[in-house]
Design a protein around this motif. Structure first.
Motif, mmCIF file in Angstrom:
data_model
loop_
_atom_site.group_PDB
_atom_site.id
_atom_site.type_symbol
_atom_site.label_atom_id
_atom_site.label_comp_id
_atom_site.label_asym_id
_atom_site.label_seq_id
_atom_site.Cartn_x
_atom_site.Cartn_y
_atom_site.Cartn_z
ATOM 1 N N ASP A 138 84.609 56.014 38.321
ATOM 2 C CA ASP A 138 84.207 54.990 39.360
ATOM 3 C C ASP A 138 82.831 54.954 39.866
ATOM 4 O O ASP A 138 82.122 54.284 40.519
ATOM 5 N N ARG A 139 82.057 56.020 39.415
ATOM 6 C CA ARG A 139 80.783 56.329 39.712
ATOM 7 C C ARG A 139 79.731 54.980 39.420
ATOM 8 O O ARG A 139 79.034 54.553 40.325
ATOM 9 N N PRO A 140 79.904 54.596 38.438
ATOM 10 C CA PRO A 140 78.868 53.162 38.267
ATOM 11 C C PRO A 140 79.424 52.118 39.237
ATOM 12 O O PRO A 140 78.573 51.318 39.424
ATOM 13 N N LEU A 141 80.535 51.909 39.517
ATOM 14 C CA LEU A 141 80.896 50.979 40.158
ATOM 15 C C LEU A 141 80.545 51.150 41.736
ATOM 16 O O LEU A 141 80.164 50.367 42.307
ATOM 17 N N ARG A 142 80.673 52.495 42.100
ATOM 18 C CA ARG A 142 80.303 52.857 43.528
ATOM 19 C C ARG A 142 78.658 52.349 43.407
ATOM 20 O O ARG A 142 78.275 51.720 44.667
ATOM 21 N N LEU A 143 77.930 52.727 42.420
ATOM 22 C CA LEU A 143 76.501 52.174 42.759
ATOM 23 C C LEU A 143 76.299 50.786 42.608
ATOM 24 O O LEU A 143 75.581 50.387 43.378
ATOM 25 N N LEU A 144 77.295 50.145 41.742
ATOM 26 C CA LEU A 144 76.746 48.638 41.800
ATOM 27 C C LEU A 144 77.395 48.175 43.258
ATOM 28 O O LEU A 144 76.813 47.164 43.654
ATOM 29 N N ARG A 145 78.520 48.474 43.734
ATOM 30 C CA ARG A 145 78.905 47.998 44.901
ATOM 31 C C ARG A 145 77.985 48.032 46.197
ATOM 32 O O ARG A 145 77.976 47.258 47.207
ATOM 33 N N ALA A 146 76.915 49.076 45.970
ATOM 34 C CA ALA A 146 75.855 49.184 47.087
ATOM 35 C C ALA A 146 74.902 48.290 46.876
ATOM 36 O O ALA A 146 73.887 48.557 47.842
ATOM 37 N N VAL A 147 74.673 47.771 45.832
ATOM 38 C CA VAL A 147 73.712 46.974 45.627
ATOM 39 C C VAL A 147 73.496 45.588 46.421
ATOM 40 O O VAL A 147 74.620 44.913 46.414
ATOM 41 N N LYS A 148 72.448 45.463 47.127
ATOM 42 C CA LYS A 148 72.459 44.369 47.908
ATOM 43 C C LYS A 148 72.247 42.880 47.470
ATOM 44 O O LYS A 148 71.669 42.771 46.058
ATOM 45 N N GLY A 149 73.005 42.030 47.638
ATOM 46 C CA GLY A 149 73.056 40.711 46.787
ATOM 47 C C GLY A 149 74.032 40.468 45.742
ATOM 48 O O GLY A 149 74.115 39.363 45.265
ATOM 49 N N ILE A 150 74.497 41.530 45.269
ATOM 50 C CA ILE A 150 75.145 41.389 44.041
ATOM 51 C C ILE A 150 76.676 40.776 44.379
ATOM 52 O O ILE A 150 77.227 40.935 45.417
ATOM 53 N N ASP A 151 77.283 40.099 43.527
ATOM 54 C CA ASP A 151 78.684 39.650 43.374
ATOM 55 C C ASP A 151 79.369 40.391 42.280
ATOM 56 O O ASP A 151 79.140 39.986 41.137
ATOM 57 N N LEU A 152 80.104 41.419 42.655
ATOM 58 C CA LEU A 152 80.593 42.203 41.554
ATOM 59 C C LEU A 152 81.915 41.852 41.328
ATOM 60 O O LEU A 152 82.823 42.013 42.138
#
Length: 234
Positions: A138-152
């Motif tokens: 889940d490393r890529p998902l952990r990085l994406l979840r921390a992106v501001k403004g994103i709707d993942l």
């Protein structure tokens, strides 16, 4: 720490913005990134197609070019997997330490929030090499979840292959097309604006399918999302 960028020939030829994004991202995190200009193909295409004698000098050249670096970072799970899994088999010696980008950020640098801003609805496709060979989890998902403004949003049947597989898509075109259709359907069901992944090869394949049906969904490498900041116009 001496850090080198292994861009891969696929990215260098077709997706140079991904390599630039890796450099921007790592420099923002305080690291100087070197780019050895003598780097060439890692030999994956040759190796996977059965041309091992032709792949061997490429593996040896890789070791020579990247010798002396503390870490080699690549925006390609596929090519990273080739170096780590097959280069020692070809050359008889251990290759330089190569990390896929999300591994380097999370495991080596110990960060998940890289200061990114990307206000879009995004879904993530875990490519076969990242999922099964490198086991990035889940490393890529952990990085994406921390992106501001994103709707993942979660991708249905995320662990299914997109059907690319390099020469597989050419040798087994009918099967590949059917797998691509299933993957595209899953992407559309998310309502995402952007599909991301750790390999541009898979994004090229899926993106082609999404473009042909005029879906309006664009593809973007993980590195480019993580490199985006509030000042970027995307």
């Amino acid at each position: 720490m001496r850090v080198a960028l292994f861009i891969t020939c696929f990215n260098d030829t077709l997706y140079p913005e991904t390599g630039k994004a890796v450099v921007r991202l790592l420099e923002r995190l305080g690291h100087t990134v070197e780019f050895p200009a003598d780097q060439t193909c890692c030999g994956q295409m040759h190796f996977n197609t059965g041309y091992r004698p032709e792949a061997t000098p490429l593996a040896r050249r890789f070791a020579e070019v990247f010798a002396g670096y503390d870490a080699v970072v690549s925006p390609s799970a596929s090519c990273t997997g080739m170096v780590r899994d097959s280069h020692e088999l070809l050359t008889g010696s251990r290759p330089p330490q190569v990390y896929e980008l999300s591994e380097f950020l999370v495991d080596v640098l110990g960060v998940t929030d890289v200061g990114a801003y990307f206000p879009h609805r995004v879904t993530y496709h875990p490519t076969c090499h990242s999922l099964r060979m490198l086991r990035v989890g889940d490393r890529p998902l952990r990085l994406l979840r921390a992106v501001k403004g994103i709707d993942l949003v979660e991708l249905p049947a995320a662990d299914s292959c997109c059907g690319f597989g390099g020469t597989f898509a050419l040798k087994n075109a009918g099967t590949s097309a059917a797998m691509l259709a299933d993957k595209a359907d899953c992407v559309l069901r998310t309502g995402a604006e952007v599909l991301s992944a750790a390999d541009n090869s898979c994004l090229m394949h899926i993106g082609g399918g999404l473009s042909r049906i005029r879906s309006g969904v664009r593809t973007l490498h993980l590195a480019e999302i993580l490199a985006a900041t509030e000042g970027d116009a995307r």
